[in-house]
Design a protein around this motif. Sequence first.
Motif, PDB file in Angstrom:
ATOM      1  N   LEU A   1       0.842  -1.194   0.000  1.00 19.36           N
ATOM      2  CA  LEU A   1       0.000   0.000   0.000  1.00 19.36           C
ATOM      3  C   LEU A   1       0.875   1.241   0.000  1.00 19.36           C
ATOM      4  N   ILE A   2       0.490   2.200  -0.817  1.00 24.73           N
ATOM      5  CA  ILE A   2       1.231   3.451  -0.948  1.00 24.73           C
ATOM      6  C   ILE A   2       0.527   4.494  -0.087  1.00 24.73           C
ATOM      7  N   THR A   3       1.281   5.121   0.782  1.00 31.58           N
ATOM      8  CA  THR A   3       0.750   6.168   1.659  1.00 31.58           C
ATOM      9  C   THR A   3       1.093   7.531   1.059  1.00 31.58           C
ATOM     10  N   PRO A   4       0.497   8.600   1.572  1.00 25.61           N
ATOM     11  CA  PRO A   4       0.865   9.935   1.077  1.00 25.61           C
ATOM     12  C   PRO A   4       2.359  10.211   1.268  1.00 25.61           C
ATOM     13  N   GLU A   5       2.927   9.730   2.359  1.00 26.41           N
ATOM     14  CA  GLU A   5       4.351   9.928   2.623  1.00 26.41           C
ATOM     15  C   GLU A   5       5.211   9.273   1.537  1.00 26.41           C
TER      16      GLU A   5
ATOM     17  N   GLU B   1      -3.978  12.274  -3.972  1.00 23.59           N
ATOM     18  CA  GLU B   1      -5.375  12.609  -3.713  1.00 23.59           C
ATOM     19  C   GLU B   1      -6.262  12.182  -4.880  1.00 23.59           C
ATOM     20  N   THR B   2      -5.752  12.319  -6.083  1.00 19.98           N
ATOM     21  CA  THR B   2      -6.508  11.929  -7.264  1.00 19.98           C
ATOM     22  C   THR B   2      -6.704  10.416  -7.317  1.00 19.98           C
ATOM     23  N   LEU B   3      -5.646   9.673  -7.018  1.00 20.87           N
ATOM     24  CA  LEU B   3      -5.714   8.216  -7.133  1.00 20.87           C
ATOM     25  C   LEU B   3      -6.398   7.557  -5.943  1.00 20.87           C
ATOM     26  N   ASP B   4      -6.459   8.241  -4.809  1.00 23.71           N
ATOM     27  CA  ASP B   4      -7.129   7.693  -3.622  1.00 23.71           C
ATOM     28  C   ASP B   4      -8.607   8.071  -3.677  1.00 23.71           C
ATOM     29  N   ALA B   5      -9.276   7.567  -4.697  1.00 22.35           N
ATOM     30  CA  ALA B   5     -10.672   7.949  -4.949  1.00 22.35           C
ATOM     31  C   ALA B   5     -11.608   7.541  -3.821  1.00 22.35           C
ATOM     32  N   ASP B   6     -11.307   6.452  -3.130  1.00 18.25           N
ATOM     33  CA  ASP B   6     -12.189   6.002  -2.050  1.00 18.25           C
ATOM     34  C   ASP B   6     -11.888   6.665  -0.712  1.00 18.25           C
TER      35      ASP B   6
ATOM     36  N   SER C   1      -9.419   6.200   1.343  1.00 20.51           N
ATOM     37  CA  SER C   1      -8.934   5.263   2.358  1.00 20.51           C
ATOM     38  C   SER C   1      -7.601   5.689   2.978  1.00 20.51           C
ATOM     39  N   GLY C   2      -6.898   6.596   2.320  1.00 23.19           N
ATOM     40  CA  GLY C   2      -5.596   7.027   2.836  1.00 23.19           C
ATOM     41  C   GLY C   2      -4.439   6.220   2.300  1.00 23.19           C
ATOM     42  N   THR C   3      -4.746   5.228   1.460  1.00 19.72           N
ATOM     43  CA  THR C   3      -3.711   4.429   0.801  1.00 19.72           C
ATOM     44  C   THR C   3      -4.174   4.085  -0.611  1.00 19.72           C
ATOM     45  N   ILE C   4      -3.205   3.796  -1.461  1.00 20.78           N
ATOM     46  CA  ILE C   4      -3.518   3.255  -2.788  1.00 20.78           C
ATOM     47  C   ILE C   4      -2.612   2.052  -3.001  1.00 20.78           C
ATOM     48  N   ASP C   5      -3.094   1.097  -3.766  1.00 20.92           N
ATOM     49  CA  ASP C   5      -2.251  -0.057  -4.063  1.00 20.92           C
ATOM     50  C   ASP C   5      -1.630   0.115  -5.453  1.00 20.92           C
ATOM     51  N   ILE C   6      -0.749  -0.788  -5.785  1.00 23.08           N
ATOM     52  CA  ILE C   6      -0.012  -0.685  -7.053  1.00 23.08           C
ATOM     53  C   ILE C   6      -0.967  -0.730  -8.242  1.00 23.08           C
ATOM     54  N   THR C   7      -1.984  -1.570  -8.170  1.00 26.22           N
ATOM     55  CA  THR C   7      -2.942  -1.671  -9.276  1.00 26.22           C
ATOM     56  C   THR C   7      -3.660  -0.339  -9.478  1.00 26.22           C
ATOM     57  N   GLU C   8      -4.085   0.309  -8.378  1.00 27.89           N
ATOM     58  CA  GLU C   8      -4.737   1.623  -8.484  1.00 27.89           C
ATOM     59  C   GLU C   8      -3.773   2.646  -9.071  1.00 27.89           C
TER      60      GLU C   8
ATOM     61  N   GLY D   1      -2.706   5.595 -15.994  1.00 30.32           N
ATOM     62  CA  GLY D   1      -3.186   5.399 -17.364  1.00 30.32           C
ATOM     63  C   GLY D   1      -4.332   6.334 -17.711  1.00 30.32           C
ATOM     64  N   LYS D   2      -5.179   6.612 -16.724  1.00 30.02           N
ATOM     65  CA  LYS D   2      -6.325   7.488 -16.966  1.00 30.02           C
ATOM     66  C   LYS D   2      -5.949   8.962 -16.945  1.00 30.02           C
ATOM     67  N   LEU D   3      -4.819   9.296 -16.331  1.00 31.58           N
ATOM     68  CA  LEU D   3      -4.393  10.700 -16.245  1.00 31.58           C
ATOM     69  C   LEU D   3      -3.610  11.158 -17.475  1.00 31.58           C
ATOM     70  N   ARG D   4      -3.243  10.242 -18.320  1.00 35.97           N
ATOM     71  CA  ARG D   4      -2.387  10.583 -19.450  1.00 35.97           C
ATOM     72  C   ARG D   4      -3.076  11.535 -20.408  1.00 35.97           C
ATOM     73  N   GLY D   5      -2.345  12.565 -20.810  1.00 38.11           N
ATOM     74  CA  GLY D   5      -2.823  13.495 -21.832  1.00 38.11           C
ATOM     75  C   GLY D   5      -3.852  14.485 -21.331  1.00 38.11           C
ATOM     76  N   ALA D   6      -4.203  15.375 -22.227  1.00 43.82           N
ATOM     77  CA  ALA D   6      -5.182  16.417 -21.900  1.00 43.82           C
ATOM     78  C   ALA D   6      -6.592  15.856 -22.000  1.00 43.82           C
ATOM     79  N   ALA D   7      -7.500  16.474 -21.271  1.00 49.22           N
ATOM     80  CA  ALA D   7      -8.904  16.079 -21.349  1.00 49.22           C
ATOM     81  C   ALA D   7      -9.438  16.419 -22.732  1.00 49.22           C
TER      82      ALA D   7
END
Length: 153
Positions: A37-41, A71-76, A78-85, A91-97
Amino acid sequence: LVAEVLDVIHAKEGRHRAASSLYASVDALVESSADLLITPEVMNQVRSRPRAVEILHALDVADEDIVNLFETLDADGSGTIDITELVSGIGKLRGAATRSDIIAINFMLQKVQIDVRDNYRLLCEGLEKQEKHLQGMKQIFKKEFGYRSKQFD
């Protein structure tokens, strides 16, 4: 980028090996790290690494998205994100909207609004039924016990 994240985590755990040398492919890297799990730190440490920023730029992730990446990737929330997230989110952040991105979000918001409206309607109907049921119970109580009190009116 995953290797950079794992390198920070491994360094934090006292394992000072470069993660990129431990794994032969990104798939193996992600699979073997699924429980980490990846924390903000950790994310702040990763963002402070020039190589990680270079990778994010190469992936066409905008600077403003890099700043708020965790903050963007921790959509739920929870305070952590995993490698899959992390991999999926990058992948979803790539490029301009694009217009299609904005239209897709608009349709999703419309769907959420419809769902909220429908749920509100169902809630109101349920409350009305409960009110009628309580009124009936009040009438039975008054009839059975002949009791009149302001709290029942």
